[in-house]
Design a protein around this motif. Sequence first.
Motif, PDB file in Angstrom:
ATOM      1  N   LEU A   4     -11.818 -20.963  24.768  1.00 56.37           N
ATOM      2  CA  LEU A   4     -11.293 -22.021  25.256  1.00 56.37           C
ATOM      3  C   LEU A   4     -10.414 -23.559  24.575  1.00 56.37           C
ATOM      4  O   LEU A   4     -10.213 -24.285  25.153  1.00 56.37           O
ATOM      5  N   GLY A   7      -7.004 -23.364  23.903  1.00 58.73           N
ATOM      6  CA  GLY A   7      -6.402 -23.828  25.185  1.00 58.73           C
ATOM      7  C   GLY A   7      -6.822 -25.192  25.244  1.00 58.73           C
ATOM      8  O   GLY A   7      -5.381 -25.907  25.568  1.00 58.73           O
ATOM      9  N   PHE A   8      -7.942 -26.392  24.466  1.00 60.15           N
ATOM     10  CA  PHE A   8      -7.466 -27.728  25.078  1.00 60.15           C
ATOM     11  C   PHE A   8      -6.801 -28.351  23.812  1.00 60.15           C
ATOM     12  O   PHE A   8      -6.349 -29.341  23.959  1.00 60.15           O
ATOM     13  N   VAL A  11      -3.209 -28.256  24.591  1.00 65.09           N
ATOM     14  CA  VAL A  11      -2.719 -29.020  25.106  1.00 65.09           C
ATOM     15  C   VAL A  11      -2.801 -30.838  25.088  1.00 65.09           C
ATOM     16  O   VAL A  11      -1.403 -31.376  25.792  1.00 65.09           O
ATOM     17  N   THR A 184       1.543 -26.058  31.896  1.00 64.44           N
ATOM     18  CA  THR A 184       1.020 -24.762  32.592  1.00 64.44           C
ATOM     19  C   THR A 184       1.814 -23.807  32.422  1.00 64.44           C
ATOM     20  O   THR A 184       1.084 -22.862  31.787  1.00 64.44           O
ATOM     21  N   ARG A 189      -1.745 -21.716  30.048  1.00 65.04           N
ATOM     22  CA  ARG A 189      -3.401 -22.222  30.530  1.00 65.04           C
ATOM     23  C   ARG A 189      -3.684 -23.326  31.254  1.00 65.04           C
ATOM     24  O   ARG A 189      -3.754 -24.129  31.063  1.00 65.04           O
ATOM     25  N   GLU A 192      -7.373 -24.707  31.350  1.00 63.78           N
ATOM     26  CA  GLU A 192      -7.878 -25.902  30.421  1.00 63.78           C
ATOM     27  C   GLU A 192      -6.634 -27.041  31.387  1.00 63.78           C
ATOM     28  O   GLU A 192      -7.489 -28.307  30.848  1.00 63.78           O
ATOM     29  N   VAL A 196      -7.675 -30.943  33.012  1.00 65.31           N
ATOM     30  CA  VAL A 196      -7.757 -32.311  32.458  1.00 65.31           C
ATOM     31  C   VAL A 196      -7.105 -33.707  33.481  1.00 65.31           C
ATOM     32  O   VAL A 196      -7.556 -34.522  33.395  1.00 65.31           O
TER      33      VAL A 196
END
Length: 231
Positions: A4, A7-8, A11, A184, A189, A192, A196
């Motif tokens: 996780l 993933g952030f 981004v 995406t 992801r 995440e 956001v």
Amino acid sequence: MNDLFAGFKTVFSGEYPHLLLSGLGLTLGVSLCALLVSVVFGTLLGLARVFRLPLLGRLGNAYVEVVRGIPLIVLLSVIYYGLPALGLTLDGFPAAVLALGLYSAAYTSEIVRGGLNSVPVGQIEAARSLGLTRAQAVRCVVLPQAWRVALPALGNEFVSLILGSSLASAVTLQELFSQGRYITNATYRQFEVYAVLAAVYFMLTFVLTRVVRWLERRVSQGQTLPERRVL
């Protein structure tokens, strides 16, 4: 959990933050321009309906009833994809502004109508006794009081415009939600990216709501209106 965090991190790496910022700027631009259309047209509709202008009042009532019965995405599609059949082609930005503004104007007219109906009965007569014409009395005396009453609801309408602007991706406008979908598709992801986006939309609406509440306190300090309705 590590996945996780990764993933952030994805981004917020590379070109993605820039894409989100550009989408945010476009979202705010569309929303502000649509708000201007909504306020101007909605105010004219509200005046026509409150003062029962012979033809305009009935047309205003019909407009409000029709637009409130149409989903925003349908109105967007009609303006962007349907108008070219009539010889009028609009780019994504003006199409989104026009659709959002016209859609919001139906609700703004109700807000303005409520504000106008809250003005005490003697205001226009008092203004006329001072030598103002009816139009001047409405513009200089009635409308400022109506706007003060309508301010909280207008702030809520602006929040709705910001959230509704996410549908502008349907007319190829690369606003915030559209940029999120692009990220995406590029990163796979989903959680995440949409988390956001949810946080950004929440912060926008949260800040705007606080600003509107501050303005409401500022303009209403020491001012009260009688409950008697007039217009």
